[in-house]
Structures are given as structure tokens and as C-alpha cells.
Scaffold this motif. Structure first.
Motif, PDB file in Angstrom:
ATOM      1  N   PRO A   1       0.817  -1.205   0.000  1.00  0.00           N
ATOM      2  CA  PRO A   1       0.000   0.000   0.000  1.00  0.00           C
ATOM      3  C   PRO A   1       0.857   1.264   0.000  1.00  0.00           C
ATOM      4  N   PHE A   2       0.278   2.341  -0.540  1.00  0.00           N
ATOM      5  CA  PHE A   2       0.872   3.673  -0.463  1.00  0.00           C
ATOM      6  C   PHE A   2       0.144   4.408   0.651  1.00  0.00           C
ATOM      7  N   THR A   3       0.908   4.980   1.577  1.00  0.00           N
ATOM      8  CA  THR A   3       0.292   5.699   2.688  1.00  0.00           C
ATOM      9  C   THR A   3       0.877   7.101   2.800  1.00  0.00           C
ATOM     10  N   GLU A   4       0.078   8.016   3.310  1.00  0.00           N
ATOM     11  CA  GLU A   4       0.549   9.372   3.594  1.00  0.00           C
ATOM     12  C   GLU A   4      -0.234   9.915   4.785  1.00  0.00           C
ATOM     13  N   ASP A   5       0.477  10.112   5.898  1.00  0.00           N
ATOM     14  CA  ASP A   5      -0.158  10.689   7.082  1.00  0.00           C
ATOM     15  C   ASP A   5       0.297  12.128   7.328  1.00  0.00           C
ATOM     16  N   PHE A   6       1.140  12.651   6.434  1.00  0.00           N
ATOM     17  CA  PHE A   6       1.604  14.036   6.432  1.00  0.00           C
ATOM     18  C   PHE A   6       2.557  14.377   7.588  1.00  0.00           C
ATOM     19  N   GLU A   7       2.899  13.389   8.404  1.00  0.00           N
ATOM     20  CA  GLU A   7       3.740  13.680   9.574  1.00  0.00           C
ATOM     21  C   GLU A   7       5.158  14.083   9.179  1.00  0.00           C
ATOM     22  N   ASP A   8       5.661  13.595   8.045  1.00  0.00           N
ATOM     23  CA  ASP A   8       7.022  13.929   7.611  1.00  0.00           C
ATOM     24  C   ASP A   8       7.039  15.001   6.528  1.00  0.00           C
ATOM     25  N   CYS A   9       5.922  15.662   6.310  1.00  0.00           N
ATOM     26  CA  CYS A   9       5.821  16.657   5.238  1.00  0.00           C
ATOM     27  C   CYS A   9       6.172  18.049   5.736  1.00  0.00           C
ATOM     28  N   PRO A  10       6.648  18.910   4.850  1.00  0.00           N
ATOM     29  CA  PRO A  10       6.824  20.322   5.219  1.00  0.00           C
ATOM     30  C   PRO A  10       5.478  20.914   5.594  1.00  0.00           C
ATOM     31  N   TYR A  11       5.458  21.768   6.588  1.00  0.00           N
ATOM     32  CA  TYR A  11       4.208  22.372   7.021  1.00  0.00           C
ATOM     33  C   TYR A  11       4.374  23.874   7.153  1.00  0.00           C
ATOM     34  N   TYR A  12       3.246  24.572   7.090  1.00  0.00           N
ATOM     35  CA  TYR A  12       3.309  26.028   7.192  1.00  0.00           C
ATOM     36  C   TYR A  12       3.793  26.446   8.573  1.00  0.00           C
ATOM     37  N   LEU A  13       4.801  27.296   8.599  1.00  0.00           N
ATOM     38  CA  LEU A  13       5.320  27.870   9.834  1.00  0.00           C
ATOM     39  C   LEU A  13       5.742  29.291   9.515  1.00  0.00           C
ATOM     40  N   SER A  14       5.053  30.237  10.076  1.00  0.00           N
ATOM     41  CA  SER A  14       5.279  31.651   9.767  1.00  0.00           C
ATOM     42  C   SER A  14       6.748  32.014   9.900  1.00  0.00           C
ATOM     43  N   GLY A  15       7.282  32.611   8.851  1.00  0.00           N
ATOM     44  CA  GLY A  15       8.664  33.046   8.850  1.00  0.00           C
ATOM     45  C   GLY A  15       9.665  31.956   8.515  1.00  0.00           C
ATOM     46  N   VAL A  16       9.194  30.707   8.396  1.00  0.00           N
ATOM     47  CA  VAL A  16      10.107  29.586   8.117  1.00  0.00           C
ATOM     48  C   VAL A  16       9.691  28.861   6.835  1.00  0.00           C
ATOM     49  N   THR A  17       8.481  28.347   6.807  1.00  0.00           N
ATOM     50  CA  THR A  17       7.981  27.619   5.642  1.00  0.00           C
ATOM     51  C   THR A  17       6.770  28.343   5.085  1.00  0.00           C
ATOM     52  N   ALA A  18       6.853  28.749   3.835  1.00  0.00           N
ATOM     53  CA  ALA A  18       5.754  29.471   3.200  1.00  0.00           C
ATOM     54  C   ALA A  18       4.584  28.529   2.928  1.00  0.00           C
ATOM     55  N   TYR A  19       3.401  29.113   2.789  1.00  0.00           N
ATOM     56  CA  TYR A  19       2.227  28.313   2.439  1.00  0.00           C
ATOM     57  C   TYR A  19       2.496  27.471   1.187  1.00  0.00           C
ATOM     58  N   ALA A  20       3.102  28.079   0.196  1.00  0.00           N
ATOM     59  CA  ALA A  20       3.324  27.405  -1.081  1.00  0.00           C
ATOM     60  C   ALA A  20       4.191  26.165  -0.941  1.00  0.00           C
TER      61      ALA A  20
END
Length: 198
Positions: A22-41
Motif C-alpha cells: 500500500p501507499f500511505t501518507e499521514d503528512f507527519e514527515d511533510c513540510p508544514y506552514y510555519l510563519s517566517g520559516v515555511t511558506a504556504y506554497a
């Protein structure tokens, strides 16, 4: 001649197709929005494609969020938001990496995920699950199933058995409701060997 090191840049190569289940994705290892660090995009899973047809600056939904208000499981979920503003998006898409068509037929697959909305009354937002030939072209989107969200995190299952096209990109589309709505998505599970839960 002599060259100097200048302006380092980050990049990723094209992603491989999904070649094992199976292919799984729980988003735990994904880049996430953090103001001033990671942009929404940039707050999106690697190898996924976001499509948002907003004509305003709110063209970054969906994205990975850590706000407890929108979490389903764990510390991250995919967060969607629609407003009724004319310049806001009519449709938002999250497109998975392609399925390796030399190994799997999309119509042999089943996908499950958890989703919810923070709305407490109608109009309930929708997730329309489908398949695309081209992850950059909404014109190639073929709907397979429509999910009506509630304000309880619920496990939804989509069977692609009735899909007859040649697309390899599974996509989730959220059309604009008639009122502003927040939605969350989590725990994608894609398999060619689905068993219904008891």
C-alpha cells in the motif's frame, strides 16, 4: 576559468511513480506552514501537486497545517479553506504522485482517508475524488466518487473499479461551497488489496 560559489539553491528531481502498495501518507514527515520559516506554497507533501484557481493571493490551499483545530490524527493534517469572496478559488485540488501503470491499473485500486469539516450546519463541503491524466490540467479530471463531509472525523473509502480512463494521477477536489468552510484530510491509504473493515 575560476568560478566562485554563489547563491546555493535547493531542488528536487522528478518523483518516481507509486510502484508498491500500500501507499500511505499521514503528512507527519511533510513540510508544514510555519510563519517566517515555511511558506504556504511550500507546505505540501513532496511529489504532490496543488491546484488552486483563486485569482487572489489565497491560492495556497490546501496546505499542511499543525493547528490543533484542524488536526485529525497526529501533529499534521492537510488543511483546506474556501471563502465566498469572488477572487477566492472555485476549486482546490490535491493530486497524489502518479501510479505506475506498468504495475497497477487504477481501476484495481481502493483509497481510504479520514476527513472532516469544522462547519456545524449545511452547506456541507464536498471532496470529489477522481483521476487525472495530467496533474497540471483540471480539464483531465474525471470524478469517481463524491464525499459529503461532516464535523466528525470519518473514514471514507473510494473504490476506483468503475474508472475506465488511462489516467494515473489520483486527485481530491474540493469545490467552493456556498458559505466559507474549513476542511481537514488525513491518513491516505491506497491499495490494490482492500479488505472492508469489520
Amino acid at each position: 576559468g575560476d568560478t566562485s560559489f554563489a547563491t546555493p539553491g535547493e531542488f528536487v528531481t522528478l518523483c518516481d511513480a507509486i510502484s508498491s502498495m500500500p501507499f500511505t501518507e499521514d503528512f507527519e514527515d511533510c513540510p508544514y506552514y510555519l510563519s517566517g520559516v515555511t511558506a504556504y506554497a511550500d507546505a505540501m507533501p513532496y511529489c504532490w501537486t496543488r491546484i488552486n484557481d483563486a485569482t487572489s493571493t489565497s491560492n495556497y490551499y490546501p496546505y499542511i497545517n499543525t493547528s490543533s483545530t484542524y488536526l485529525i490524527h497526529g501533529a499534521k493534517s492537510m488543511y483546506w479553506y474556501h471563502t465566498t469572496t469572488a477572487s477566492s478559488s472555485d476549486n482546490q485540488y490535491a493530486v497524489l504522485p502518479p501510479v505506475d501503470a506498468t504495475i497497477y491499473n487504477v481501476n484495481d485500486l481502493t483509497m481510504s482517508f479520514y476527513a472532516k469539516t469544522t462547519a456545524t450546519a449545511s452547506p456541507w463541503p464536498l471532496f470529489i475524488v477522481g483521476v487525472m491524466d495530467d496533474p497540471d490540467s483540471v480539464g483531465s479530471f474525471v470524478p469517481v466518487d463524491t464525499i459529503t463531509l461532516t464535523n466528525t472525523a470519518t473514514l471514507y473509502v473510494v473504490d476506483f473499479a468503475n474508472y475506465t480512463g488511462n489516467g494515473t494521477y489520483i486527485a481530491i477536489r474540493c469545490p467552493r461551497p456556498t458559505a466559507a468552510r474549513y476542511c481537514s484530510l488525513d491518513d491516505i491509504f491506497l491499495t490494490d488489496d482492500w479488505c472492508d473493515p469489520p
